[in-house]
Write a protein that holds these residues in place. Structure first.
Motif, PDB file in Angstrom:
ATOM      1  N   GLU A 201       0.822  -1.214   0.000  1.00  0.00           N
ATOM      2  CA  GLU A 201       0.000   0.000   0.000  1.00  0.00           C
ATOM      3  C   GLU A 201       0.852   1.258   0.000  1.00  0.00           C
ATOM      4  O   GLU A 201       0.386   2.324  -0.349  1.00  0.00           O
ATOM      5  CB  GLU A 201      -0.937   0.022   1.217  1.00  0.00           C
ATOM      6  CG  GLU A 201      -1.966  -1.078   1.214  1.00  0.00           C
ATOM      7  CD  GLU A 201      -1.467  -2.364   1.852  1.00  0.00           C
ATOM      8  OE1 GLU A 201      -0.291  -2.454   2.269  1.00  0.00           O
ATOM      9  OE2 GLU A 201      -2.256  -3.318   1.928  1.00  0.00           O
TER      10      GLU A 201
ATOM     11  N   HIS B  96       0.972   3.731   5.249  1.00  0.00           N
ATOM     12  CA  HIS B  96       0.803   2.435   5.899  1.00  0.00           C
ATOM     13  C   HIS B  96       2.114   2.098   6.587  1.00  0.00           C
ATOM     14  O   HIS B  96       3.153   1.948   5.933  1.00  0.00           O
ATOM     15  CB  HIS B  96       0.430   1.357   4.882  1.00  0.00           C
ATOM     16  CG  HIS B  96      -0.907   1.588   4.272  1.00  0.00           C
ATOM     17  ND1 HIS B  96      -2.030   0.883   4.651  1.00  0.00           N
ATOM     18  CD2 HIS B  96      -1.318   2.471   3.334  1.00  0.00           C
ATOM     19  CE1 HIS B  96      -3.062   1.311   3.966  1.00  0.00           C
ATOM     20  NE2 HIS B  96      -2.654   2.282   3.149  1.00  0.00           N
TER      21      HIS B  96
ATOM     22  N   VAL C 109      -2.265   6.369   7.879  1.00  0.00           N
ATOM     23  CA  VAL C 109      -3.683   6.055   7.855  1.00  0.00           C
ATOM     24  C   VAL C 109      -3.943   4.680   8.469  1.00  0.00           C
ATOM     25  O   VAL C 109      -5.034   4.397   8.951  1.00  0.00           O
ATOM     26  CB  VAL C 109      -4.285   6.122   6.428  1.00  0.00           C
ATOM     27  CG1 VAL C 109      -4.231   7.537   5.900  1.00  0.00           C
ATOM     28  CG2 VAL C 109      -3.605   5.168   5.479  1.00  0.00           C
ATOM     29  N   LYS C 110      -2.897   3.823   8.464  1.00  0.00           N
ATOM     30  CA  LYS C 110      -3.070   2.480   9.013  1.00  0.00           C
ATOM     31  C   LYS C 110      -1.737   1.955   9.544  1.00  0.00           C
ATOM     32  O   LYS C 110      -0.696   2.130   8.908  1.00  0.00           O
ATOM     33  CB  LYS C 110      -3.577   1.531   7.936  1.00  0.00           C
ATOM     34  CG  LYS C 110      -3.885   0.124   8.435  1.00  0.00           C
ATOM     35  CD  LYS C 110      -4.366  -0.768   7.316  1.00  0.00           C
ATOM     36  CE  LYS C 110      -5.745  -0.300   6.888  1.00  0.00           C
ATOM     37  NZ  LYS C 110      -6.328  -1.143   5.842  1.00  0.00           N
TER      38      LYS C 110
ATOM     39  N   SER D 100       0.051  -1.699  10.849  1.00  0.00           N
ATOM     40  CA  SER D 100      -0.142  -3.145  10.754  1.00  0.00           C
ATOM     41  C   SER D 100       1.005  -3.872  11.437  1.00  0.00           C
ATOM     42  O   SER D 100       2.087  -3.306  11.641  1.00  0.00           O
ATOM     43  CB  SER D 100      -0.269  -3.589   9.295  1.00  0.00           C
ATOM     44  OG  SER D 100       0.928  -3.320   8.586  1.00  0.00           O
TER      45      SER D 100
ATOM     46  N   GLU E 289      -4.332  -5.061  12.237  1.00  0.00           N
ATOM     47  CA  GLU E 289      -4.345  -3.702  11.688  1.00  0.00           C
ATOM     48  C   GLU E 289      -5.025  -2.747  12.656  1.00  0.00           C
ATOM     49  O   GLU E 289      -5.908  -3.146  13.420  1.00  0.00           O
ATOM     50  CB  GLU E 289      -5.093  -3.654  10.349  1.00  0.00           C
ATOM     51  CG  GLU E 289      -4.364  -4.330   9.224  1.00  0.00           C
ATOM     52  CD  GLU E 289      -5.094  -4.228   7.892  1.00  0.00           C
ATOM     53  OE1 GLU E 289      -6.260  -3.774   7.856  1.00  0.00           O
ATOM     54  OE2 GLU E 289      -4.486  -4.619   6.883  1.00  0.00           O
TER      55      GLU E 289
ATOM     56  N   ASP F 179      -6.674   1.036  11.982  1.00  0.00           N
ATOM     57  CA  ASP F 179      -6.979   2.197  11.149  1.00  0.00           C
ATOM     58  C   ASP F 179      -6.948   3.429  12.038  1.00  0.00           C
ATOM     59  O   ASP F 179      -7.600   3.451  13.086  1.00  0.00           O
ATOM     60  CB  ASP F 179      -8.358   2.062  10.494  1.00  0.00           C
ATOM     61  CG  ASP F 179      -8.361   1.043   9.369  1.00  0.00           C
ATOM     62  OD1 ASP F 179      -7.432   1.088   8.544  1.00  0.00           O
ATOM     63  OD2 ASP F 179      -9.278   0.202   9.330  1.00  0.00           O
ATOM     64  N   VAL F 180      -6.228   4.449  11.616  1.00  0.00           N
ATOM     65  CA  VAL F 180      -6.108   5.662  12.417  1.00  0.00           C
ATOM     66  C   VAL F 180      -7.457   6.365  12.529  1.00  0.00           C
ATOM     67  O   VAL F 180      -7.865   6.763  13.624  1.00  0.00           O
ATOM     68  CB  VAL F 180      -5.027   6.602  11.833  1.00  0.00           C
ATOM     69  CG1 VAL F 180      -5.035   7.949  12.529  1.00  0.00           C
ATOM     70  CG2 VAL F 180      -3.649   5.944  11.949  1.00  0.00           C
TER      71      VAL F 180
ATOM     72  N   SER G 158     -10.101   5.797  15.454  1.00  0.00           N
ATOM     73  CA  SER G 158      -9.451   5.153  16.598  1.00  0.00           C
ATOM     74  C   SER G 158      -9.021   6.207  17.601  1.00  0.00           C
ATOM     75  O   SER G 158      -9.140   7.402  17.367  1.00  0.00           O
ATOM     76  CB  SER G 158      -8.226   4.358  16.142  1.00  0.00           C
ATOM     77  OG  SER G 158      -7.134   5.234  15.864  1.00  0.00           O
TER      78      SER G 158
ATOM     79  N   SER H 134      -6.924   9.119  16.258  1.00  0.00           N
ATOM     80  CA  SER H 134      -7.459  10.283  15.518  1.00  0.00           C
ATOM     81  C   SER H 134      -7.745  11.454  16.450  1.00  0.00           C
ATOM     82  O   SER H 134      -7.910  12.580  15.981  1.00  0.00           O
ATOM     83  CB  SER H 134      -8.717   9.889  14.735  1.00  0.00           C
ATOM     84  OG  SER H 134      -9.739   9.493  15.610  1.00  0.00           O
TER      85      SER H 134
END
Length: 190
Positions: A93, A97, A132-133, A135, A178, A180-181, A184, A187
């Protein structure tokens, strides 16, 4: 990017590697119990630890497309007790990421250190790396690592990958995680 380091918590300091970290780093990298659920070779030679520390110490933090290791230092003792790898854009990605991996010395385990370290590190990375993510993956025989991720809001993704990696003479089953920002706890952090 170095302006976010060091990061201080109640009990820990997260900082860049130094060349003089080699002996401590070698201590947990060459510990059979710590190495069991990791991808690095065991035994882990001291000259390899010295080279790795030298390379990481010279590396500008968080280069795109590479991993950058951070040292975890215990405030009370000043001892290096573990490390966190931050892979900035190393997944298919790409940018935004971030992949993480981590290890703790046997003396650092069972104290909540990794949760504390990641709770401080992840929000500090969001804006500068435009995350944004996040992992990670774990060897399913190491459920403590999965609990660390779950305490931080990571969710298991997909099924367990059976016999995904052959390391140290055995097949390892792995679970992807994972976070996700958006939406969560990250943010809401500045």
């Amino acid at each position: 990017m170095t302006d976010i380091l060091p990061i201080s918590t109640d009990r820990l300091i997260l900082r860049s590697f130094r060349e003089d970290d080699a002996v401590a780093f070698h201590g947990w990298r060459n510990d059979a119990e710590v190495a069991r659920y990791t991808l690095w070779d065991y035994p882990f030679a001291i000259d390899r630890a010295e080279k790795f520390c030298r390379e990481q110490a010279a590396l500008e933090p968080f280069p795109e497309g590479r991993y950058h290791q951070l040292m975890i230092e215990e405030k009370a003792t000043g001892l290096a007790i573990g490390d966190i790898g931050v892979g900035n854009g190393v997944t298919p990605e790409g940018t935004g990421h971030v992949r993480i991996g981590y290890s703790l010395s046997t003396n650092g385990q069972g104290k909540g250190y990794m949760t504390e370290a990641l709770r401080a590190l992840l929000p500090a990375l969001v804006k500068p790396l435009q995350v944004v993510k996040f992992s990670a993956d774990i060897d399913v025989r190491n459920p403590a690592s999965g609990r660390v991720l779950e305490r931080l809001g990571f969710k298991p993704v997909g099924p367990v990958h059976l016999k995904r990696t052959f390391v140290k003479g055995e097949w390892c089953d792995e679970q992807d995680y994972e976070l996700d920002v958006a939406g969560s706890w990250l943010s809401n952090k500045e």
